[in-house]
Design a protein around this motif. Structure first.
Motif, PDB file in Angstrom:
ATOM      1  N   LEU A  77       0.802  -1.147   0.032  1.00 29.59           N
ATOM      2  CA  LEU A  77       0.008  -0.106   0.021  1.00 29.59           C
ATOM      3  C   LEU A  77       0.951   1.259   0.077  1.00 29.59           C
ATOM      4  N   LEU A  78       2.010   1.300   0.708  1.00 27.32           N
ATOM      5  CA  LEU A  78       2.699   2.444   1.075  1.00 27.32           C
ATOM      6  C   LEU A  78       3.796   2.457  -0.048  1.00 27.32           C
ATOM      7  N   GLN A  79       3.838   1.643  -0.904  1.00 28.41           N
ATOM      8  CA  GLN A  79       5.249   1.514  -1.802  1.00 28.41           C
ATOM      9  C   GLN A  79       5.625   2.972  -2.513  1.00 28.41           C
ATOM     10  N   PRO A  80       4.469   3.625  -3.192  1.00 31.06           N
ATOM     11  CA  PRO A  80       4.637   4.634  -3.791  1.00 31.06           C
ATOM     12  C   PRO A  80       5.394   5.560  -3.201  1.00 31.06           C
ATOM     13  N   LEU A 102       0.994   5.554  12.407  1.00 31.05           N
ATOM     14  CA  LEU A 102       1.434   5.745  11.144  1.00 31.05           C
ATOM     15  C   LEU A 102       0.622   6.311  10.537  1.00 31.05           C
ATOM     16  N   ALA A 103       1.145   7.553   9.616  1.00 34.16           N
ATOM     17  CA  ALA A 103       0.367   8.168   8.778  1.00 34.16           C
ATOM     18  C   ALA A 103       1.305   8.752   7.417  1.00 34.16           C
ATOM     19  N   LEU A 104       0.581   9.089   6.492  1.00 29.57           N
ATOM     20  CA  LEU A 104       1.061   9.437   5.087  1.00 29.57           C
ATOM     21  C   LEU A 104       0.600  10.983   5.208  1.00 29.57           C
ATOM     22  N   ARG A 105       1.587  11.832   4.992  1.00 30.61           N
ATOM     23  CA  ARG A 105       1.177  13.264   4.863  1.00 30.61           C
ATOM     24  C   ARG A 105       2.108  13.838   3.921  1.00 30.61           C
ATOM     25  N   ARG A 106       1.877  15.171   3.593  1.00 33.12           N
ATOM     26  CA  ARG A 106       2.539  15.824   2.667  1.00 33.12           C
ATOM     27  C   ARG A 106       3.447  17.202   3.364  1.00 33.12           C
ATOM     28  N   GLU A 107       4.731  17.132   2.838  1.00 34.85           N
ATOM     29  CA  GLU A 107       5.656  18.054   3.175  1.00 34.85           C
ATOM     30  C   GLU A 107       6.571  18.608   2.622  1.00 34.85           C
ATOM     31  N   HIS A 108       6.929  19.796   2.504  1.00 36.15           N
ATOM     32  CA  HIS A 108       7.953  20.289   1.290  1.00 36.15           C
ATOM     33  C   HIS A 108       7.741  19.769  -0.064  1.00 36.15           C
ATOM     34  N   VAL A 157       5.208  11.744   2.503  1.00 35.31           N
ATOM     35  CA  VAL A 157       5.907  10.753   3.010  1.00 35.31           C
ATOM     36  C   VAL A 157       5.307   9.988   4.106  1.00 35.31           C
ATOM     37  N   THR A 158       5.712   9.102   4.829  1.00 37.04           N
ATOM     38  CA  THR A 158       5.305   8.265   5.803  1.00 37.04           C
ATOM     39  C   THR A 158       5.954   9.010   7.220  1.00 37.04           C
ATOM     40  N   PRO A 171      -5.012  23.112   9.814  1.00 39.09           N
ATOM     41  CA  PRO A 171      -4.341  21.886   9.338  1.00 39.09           C
ATOM     42  C   PRO A 171      -5.430  21.399   7.997  1.00 39.09           C
ATOM     43  N   TRP A 172      -6.609  21.870   8.208  1.00 42.34           N
ATOM     44  CA  TRP A 172      -7.643  21.370   6.968  1.00 42.34           C
ATOM     45  C   TRP A 172      -6.842  22.101   5.629  1.00 42.34           C
ATOM     46  N   ARG A 173      -6.452  23.208   5.757  1.00 45.13           N
ATOM     47  CA  ARG A 173      -5.939  23.845   4.540  1.00 45.13           C
ATOM     48  C   ARG A 173      -4.720  23.546   4.062  1.00 45.13           C
ATOM     49  N   HIS A 174      -3.914  23.157   5.319  1.00 44.19           N
ATOM     50  CA  HIS A 174      -2.437  22.839   4.982  1.00 44.19           C
ATOM     51  C   HIS A 174      -1.854  21.669   5.405  1.00 44.19           C
ATOM     52  N   HIS A 175      -2.444  20.678   6.327  1.00 51.40           N
ATOM     53  CA  HIS A 175      -2.176  19.745   6.789  1.00 51.40           C
ATOM     54  C   HIS A 175      -2.768  18.538   7.021  1.00 51.40           C
ATOM     55  N   ARG A 176      -3.286  18.192   5.805  1.00 46.19           N
ATOM     56  CA  ARG A 176      -4.034  16.730   5.716  1.00 46.19           C
ATOM     57  C   ARG A 176      -3.297  15.630   5.822  1.00 46.19           C
ATOM     58  N   CYS A 177      -3.768  14.329   6.255  1.00 48.70           N
ATOM     59  CA  CYS A 177      -2.969  13.335   6.507  1.00 48.70           C
ATOM     60  C   CYS A 177      -4.015  12.050   6.369  1.00 48.70           C
ATOM     61  N   LEU A 178      -3.316  10.759   6.088  1.00 51.15           N
ATOM     62  CA  LEU A 178      -4.218   9.603   5.690  1.00 51.15           C
ATOM     63  C   LEU A 178      -3.619   8.773   6.746  1.00 51.15           C
ATOM     64  N   LEU A 179      -4.343   7.845   7.482  1.00 51.92           N
ATOM     65  CA  LEU A 179      -3.936   6.934   8.419  1.00 51.92           C
ATOM     66  C   LEU A 179      -4.411   5.488   7.858  1.00 51.92           C
ATOM     67  N   PRO A 180      -3.352   4.549   7.578  1.00 52.59           N
ATOM     68  CA  PRO A 180      -3.618   3.200   6.935  1.00 52.59           C
ATOM     69  C   PRO A 180      -4.302   2.164   8.284  1.00 52.59           C
ATOM     70  N   ALA A 181      -5.523   1.616   7.819  1.00 51.00           N
ATOM     71  CA  ALA A 181      -6.036   0.877   9.036  1.00 51.00           C
ATOM     72  C   ALA A 181      -6.748  -0.637   8.027  1.00 51.00           C
ATOM     73  N   ASP A 182      -6.990  -1.265   8.941  1.00 46.05           N
ATOM     74  CA  ASP A 182      -7.789  -2.459   8.462  1.00 46.05           C
ATOM     75  C   ASP A 182      -9.147  -2.534   9.087  1.00 46.05           C
ATOM     76  N   GLY A 183      -9.498  -1.834  10.006  1.00 48.88           N
ATOM     77  CA  GLY A 183     -10.700  -1.810  10.826  1.00 48.88           C
ATOM     78  C   GLY A 183     -10.815  -0.729  11.981  1.00 48.88           C
ATOM     79  N   PHE A 184     -12.072  -0.468  12.442  1.00 47.60           N
ATOM     80  CA  PHE A 184     -12.354   0.257  13.522  1.00 47.60           C
ATOM     81  C   PHE A 184     -13.249  -0.115  14.305  1.00 47.60           C
ATOM     82  N   LEU A 185     -13.266   0.489  15.501  1.00 51.65           N
ATOM     83  CA  LEU A 185     -14.369  -0.202  16.681  1.00 51.65           C
ATOM     84  C   LEU A 185     -15.473   0.746  16.777  1.00 51.65           C
ATOM     85  N   GLU A 186     -16.829   0.363  16.840  1.00 50.35           N
ATOM     86  CA  GLU A 186     -17.797   1.267  17.337  1.00 50.35           C
ATOM     87  C   GLU A 186     -18.850   0.457  17.977  1.00 50.35           C
TER      88      GLU A 186
END
Length: 208
Positions: A17-20, A46-52, A56-57, A95-110
């Protein structure tokens, strides 16, 4: 809301998933990666984010600490941000304007039930991140998960659910952009389709 999630997948699918976005510098944490059945607020994630200009992870603490806070030991550390008020809340606006990120997951609890994809594949939780810099130059990077109103599948469990960004749209989500770009992202903040997901009791996990 999203108060617990899991990244319990083996290294190979996660690495695929993270290879690119993987770099040589990621070899260290990849060697020490361990699946986690339950990820809780306050823990490193663990997160995927944009900087410079690069995506990057990174590892951050779950619980957003805005960069403008003077004392990191006071005030709330939100783990979720409501999609409807991202432009209104001081903690989330930057953060909404400049610092969005993605968190890899395989499940969540409710409510003691584990929500997963029926095919068992990983997915991206949409998030925001920020960096707090102390007077001595120390840095703390933190994040939170964006939530939206529930779809029919989850409405009986909770009045909120995490926003999920489809695979293939990672770079579009992470790109800072202007107001027009953010407005183009708004459809991603809508509830995702109910099809292709499963629920199963996980009360034993919610106790920890």
């Amino acid at each position: 809301m999203c108060g617990r999630y899991s990244l319990d997948t083996p290294l190979q699918p996660l690495q695929s998933l993270l290879q690119p976005w993987l770099r040589d510098a990621d070899c260290g944490w990849l060697k020490h990666y361990a699946p986690r059945r339950l990820i809780r607020p306050g823990e490193p994630v663990l997160a995927l984010r944009r900087e410079h200009g690069l995506s990057v992870t990174s590892h951050m603490l779950w619980g957003l600490l805005p960069g403008w806070v003077k004392d990191p030991l006071t005030g709330p550390r939100p783990i979720n941000a409501r999609a409807e008020t991202l432009e209104d809340k001081a903690s989330f606006r930057g953060p909404w304007r400049h610092h969005r990120c993605l968190l890899p997951a395989d499940g969540f609890l409710e409510q003691g039930e584990q929500i997963r994809r029926q095919d068992g594949q990983l997915f991206w939780l949409a998030g925001l991140w920020d960096r707090w810099i102390g007077p001595d130059g120390s840095e703390v990077e933190t994040c939170c998960v964006i939530t939206t109103r529930p779809n029919e599948f989850l409405a009986s469990l909770h009045d909120r659910m995490p926003v999920i960004v489809p695979q293939g749209l990672e770079e579009i989500w992470l790109e800072p952009g202007d107001g027009a770009h953010r407005r183009a992202l708004e459809p991603m903040l809508e509830p995702w389709p109910s099809e292709g997901w499963s629920r199963r009791g996980s009360s034993q996990l919610s106790l920890f």
